[in-house]
Design a protein around this motif. Structure first.
Motif, PDB file in Angstrom:
ATOM      1  N   LEU A 272       5.198  -0.366  -8.680  1.00 24.54           N
ATOM      2  CA  LEU A 272       4.765  -1.578  -7.976  1.00 24.54           C
ATOM      3  C   LEU A 272       4.361  -2.639  -8.988  1.00 24.54           C
ATOM      4  O   LEU A 272       3.507  -2.397  -9.842  1.00 24.54           O
ATOM      5  CB  LEU A 272       3.592  -1.262  -7.048  1.00 24.54           C
TER       6      LEU A 272
ATOM      7  N   GLY B 295      -3.960  -6.607  -3.570  1.00 19.62           N
ATOM      8  CA  GLY B 295      -4.415  -6.577  -4.951  1.00 19.62           C
ATOM      9  C   GLY B 295      -5.697  -7.327  -5.247  1.00 19.62           C
ATOM     10  O   GLY B 295      -6.175  -7.304  -6.387  1.00 19.62           O
TER      11      GLY B 295
ATOM     12  N   ARG C   1       2.202   1.790  -3.434  1.00 17.31           N
ATOM     13  CA  ARG C   1       1.142   2.230  -4.343  1.00 17.31           C
ATOM     14  C   ARG C   1       0.744   3.681  -4.069  1.00 17.31           C
ATOM     15  O   ARG C   1       0.365   4.421  -4.971  1.00 17.31           O
ATOM     16  CB  ARG C   1      -0.060   1.300  -4.187  1.00 17.31           C
ATOM     17  N   ASP C   2       0.867   4.094  -2.812  1.00 18.64           N
ATOM     18  CA  ASP C   2       0.430   5.423  -2.394  1.00 18.64           C
ATOM     19  C   ASP C   2       1.570   6.439  -2.356  1.00 18.64           C
ATOM     20  O   ASP C   2       1.378   7.588  -1.953  1.00 18.64           O
ATOM     21  CB  ASP C   2      -0.198   5.308  -0.996  1.00 18.64           C
TER      22      ASP C   2
ATOM     23  N   HIS D 280       0.832  -1.209   0.000  1.00 14.60           N
ATOM     24  CA  HIS D 280       0.000   0.000   0.000  1.00 14.60           C
ATOM     25  C   HIS D 280       0.865   1.257   0.000  1.00 14.60           C
ATOM     26  O   HIS D 280       0.565   2.227  -0.705  1.00 14.60           O
ATOM     27  CB  HIS D 280      -0.914  -0.011   1.230  1.00 14.60           C
TER      28      HIS D 280
ATOM     29  N   ARG E  42      -5.234  -4.551  -0.119  1.00 12.94           N
ATOM     30  CA  ARG E  42      -3.960  -3.862  -0.359  1.00 12.94           C
ATOM     31  C   ARG E  42      -3.004  -4.713  -1.186  1.00 12.94           C
ATOM     32  O   ARG E  42      -2.181  -4.174  -1.931  1.00 12.94           O
ATOM     33  CB  ARG E  42      -3.311  -3.492   0.977  1.00 12.94           C
TER      34      ARG E  42
END
Length: 478
Positions: free
Chosen positions: A78, A195, A67-68, A64, A193
């Protein structure tokens, strides 16, 4: 005829509660047998619960964060999640901790460790693999297992529980999680988170029904914001297999029904005590409908030489509760020093992000008990460290009686670490003014405790009477 050997203590169950009790009893020189039904010591927490779930949650948090990262000005590319590699790391964590629970270690303490199913023959005797074992005292620490809800057709589909989840090697395309308690909520966020598309189904009106309703609602909205399809007041009325997964028939509060097709189903709908196979009737032990043994405040069952601790006794299904209760039993059974349980300051934590932690009484508990109390809250958005981290979803709520905290609920990153300051305040009856005056390092998330305490006293500090007193002092005194 030779008299049957009588041990000082037999412990049934090799989880945390049983291991702590066995370790102390063995090192004190007592004649102790520890019986574990499974192939390894460590219990559900080590192999199927706390340790693997928190390891998985950490991997999900890293995914996460990557990704963030763009929100923080970082370009972090990612790739796809390799669930097999994630689970390999989970197993490596278990293996590392398992070393501390090696049977050899306990045998070195003088404990006779045996593996096999234990059954009571009478109140003083059990049978393990055909051998009779007799003891003066017993401790039952057999833990609990997942409860599978009575859903028509549930037996026709392969379901996951916390006992099988961590053996998965492929990330499910669509995961349904049945149950919005701690396990279900944590795993719903973690797999989202990592996927998976996740649908979290909770039969009640809120997730985490034992926690503060307002904080649970804030967490629910946060989960939805991360992409979890959270459905409250939703029952699974039927399950059936379909190609590639399962079809769940869902019914809502308006009695309307919908079909949900998923690849995998995780059941996290409560626990049942592991007492069915003990033949407790032969020992004359009383238990409830959920299988939990009835115990008194000294953790004695209806047979006072038999004690029960952990999930099989309740009232809290936490590893730290089993460890605490082991200490109570050690005092009562080993040292013969009467000691009662004290549940006034029992913390619990749901390890979502942000975490939701609680200790003591809620405002509703206090009201139900007829306790006159005051409540104060402080938002995480008012804490500088939270702003710096870009993680401002959360709040601290304090329940106060006569200047002391009797309960606290906190939604925040690392709430499980911060809550212990409040647990100590409740257990030691530390006045709230001491927390308000204590120096907290800046900037830390723990400052929220000081800020909330300060807000409680602000009304009194800045009252008209106090303002008049200060003006008077400054006019009279040089």
């Amino acid at each position: 005829m030779a008299r049957e050997h009588e041990y000082d203590l037999i412990i049934v169950g090799g989880g945390v509660g049983g291991l702590v009790t066995a370790s102390v009893a063995g090192q004190l020189g007592l004649d102790v047998v520890l019986v574990e039904r499974g192939p390894r010591l460590g219990g559900d927490c080590l192999h199927h619960g706390c340790i693997p779930s928190k390891s998985l949650i950490h991997s999900a948090a890293v995914a996460h964060a990557a990704r963030d990262a763009g929100r923080l000005g970082i370009d972090a590319r990612l790739g796809e999640t390799d669930l097999g590699a994630v689970m390999d790391r989970v197993q490596s964590v278990i293996d590392e901790i398992q070393v501390h629970d090696d049977p050899t270690r306990f045998r070195d303490y003088g404990v006779d460790v045996r593996f096999g199913e234990a059954h009571f023959i009478d109140a003083r005797t059990i049978r393990v693999k055909g051998q009779r074992l007799r003891a003066r005292r017993f401790v039952i620490a057999t833990g609990s297992r997942p409860r599978i809800p009575d859903i028509p057709g549930i037996e026709t589909i392969p379901v996951l529980t916390n006992e099988t989840l961590f053996a998965e090697r492929s990330l499910p395309g669509h995961l349904a999680v049945v149950g919005g308690g701690p396990i279900g909520t944590e795993m719903a966020q973690a797999f989202s988170r990592l996927g998976s598309r996740v649908t979290l189904l909770e039969a009640g009106p809120q997730i985490l029904p034992r926690d503060d309703a307002g904080l649970a609602a804030s967490l629910a909205e946060h989960l939805r914001g991360e992409g979890v399809d959270l459905r409250l007041s939703t029952h699974v009325s039927r399950a059936e297999p379909i190609d590639g997964g399962a079809r769940l028939t869902l019914s809502g509060s308006a009695d309307d029904t919908t079909a949900l097709d998923v690849n995998r189903v995780l059941i996290a709908a409560g626990r049942r005590a592991n007492t069915d196979s003990l033949n407790i009737e032969a020992a004359g032990l009383a238990c409830g409908d959920d299988g939990r043994l009835s115990v008194d405040p000294r953790l004695r069952t209806s047979r006072h030489h038999i004690y029960a601790i952990g999930d099989c006794a309740g009232p809290y299904p936490f590893t730290h509760m089993a460890e605490y209760q082991a200490g109570i039993v050690i005092s009562n059974a080993l040292f013969r020093l009467p000691q009662r349980v004290d549940y006034r300051a029992v913390p619990w934590v749901t390890y979502t992000d942000p975490e939701l932690a609680h200790v003591g009484m809620s405002a509703a508990d206090a009201k139900a008990a007829g306790i006159d109390c005051q409540c104060v809250d402080f938002p995480l958005a008012g804490v500088d460290r939270a702003i710096a981290q870009g993680a401002t979803t959360g709040e601290l709520k304090l329940v106060i009686r006569r200047g002391r905290i009797i309960g606290a609920s906190l939604l925040a990153p690392h709430a499980g670490e911060i809550i212990h300051e409040l647990a100590l305040a409740i257990a030691a009856r530390i006045p709230l003014r001491r927390l308000a005056g204590m120096v907290h390092a800046y900037p830390t998330l723990a400052q929220i405790t000081k800020r909330a305490a300060g807000r409680h006293f602000a009304t009194q500090l800045f009252s008209p009477g106090t303002r008049r007193l200060v003006r008077w002092i400054n006019r009279i005194l040089p």
